[in-house]
Enzyme design. Sequence first.
Site, PDB file in Angstrom:
ATOM      1  N   ARG A 209      66.437  81.118 -23.410  1.00 19.30           N
ATOM      2  CA  ARG A 209      66.648  79.704 -23.707  1.00 19.30           C
ATOM      3  C   ARG A 209      68.063  79.316 -23.298  1.00 19.30           C
ATOM      4  NH1 ARG A 209      61.938  79.298 -23.890  1.00 19.30           N
ATOM      5  NH2 ARG A 209      60.617  78.758 -25.652  1.00 19.30           N
TER       6      ARG A 209
ATOM      7  N   HIS B  44      62.864  76.554 -15.276  1.00 10.75           N
ATOM      8  CA  HIS B  44      62.070  77.044 -16.425  1.00 10.75           C
ATOM      9  C   HIS B  44      60.625  77.343 -15.998  1.00 10.75           C
ATOM     10  CE1 HIS B  44      61.781  77.030 -21.087  1.00 10.75           C
ATOM     11  NE2 HIS B  44      60.960  77.936 -20.557  1.00 10.75           N
TER      12      HIS B  44
HETATM   13  C1  GLV Z   1      58.387  79.671 -22.483  1.00 11.65           C
HETATM   14  O1  GLV Z   1      59.527  79.351 -22.409  1.00 11.65           O
HETATM   15  C2  GLV Z   1      57.722  80.157 -23.682  1.00 11.65           C
HETATM   16  O2  GLV Z   1      58.359  80.174 -24.753  1.00 11.65           O
HETATM   17  O3  GLV Z   1      56.541  80.534 -23.585  1.00 11.65           O
END
Ligand code: GLV
Length: 309
Positions: free
Chosen positions: A224, A272
């Site tokens: 994150r 991401h």
């Molecule tokens: C992606 O970031 C997840 O938490 O699956």
Amino acid sequence: MSIVIIRQDDKIESWKQAIHRVAPDIPVYSYLETHPRDAIEVALLWKHPIGSLEPYKNLKYIASSGAGVDFIFEDEQRPKELPITRVIDNLLAADMSEHVIALIFNYLKNLDSYRQDQNGKRWQPTSYQRIGDVKIGILGLGALGKNLAETLVKFGFQTQGWSNSTKYIDNVNSFAGASELPNFLSSSNILVCLLPLTSLTRGILNQSLFAQLPQDAYLINVARGGHLVDADLIAFLDNGHLSGASLDVFHEEPLASTHPFWEHKKILMTPHCASVSDTDSVVPQVIENYRRMKKDEALRHVVAPDKGY
Ligand code: GLV
């Protein structure tokens, strides 16, 4: 009795279809359509708008449709007494391992700098590193970290991991707790962050941690954005202690076009996308939990509220 899907991207319809294929008997709604709120027992979330759980008075539990649950804990208006479940899925874990391994080889073989050279029409062969030259340290040996560690071992990488409690994984050196973090860091040439984001891990990738890594260490953050202190990373890339970083996650997503990461030559950014829940792979466990709830059986993959993961 039914499920509501709450997320702000364009994937609600594909989750609905996938649930419908597996369990045509379970009504499932988008939170944006007209639906019977009192009939909703499960909210299946991904980065839902804060406060959007409020209208559902008969919820039995809250389900994350990904591995992370940090965005649920960040919603102070959620019904706090309800259990929260997360996804533990082999495909999700394998996708993450493949992405990180691609980044590791990209770094060892200088591929990103050759792309930059190509953009500038520069012919600049440099020396490359081999699997045996580096030790990989994984911060977080949960479902994703463990899969990555096992995959790295298959490739022949020297692999070590750090987590809250000692983990036993073949050929992986396990470090645990704050007291073992310094030894773990000082021997990790490539550091991969796969920690859950909690009050204890927020900002863990900071100058004090970077200073403990070996000279020329490389950082991969696929957990994150909140784990990283952005300015500290830039300082340690610019002072030459870190040789580079690959980042898949950011404090703000999409990242503002004014953010210095975009232009930084030592940072490789991805949007991401390292590992994204596959509906067909994940929906069966969502449905299994729903049926367990209906039979008053224990839910699977429940998050510990005190730990936040
Ligand atoms: C992606 O970031 C997840 O938490 O699956």
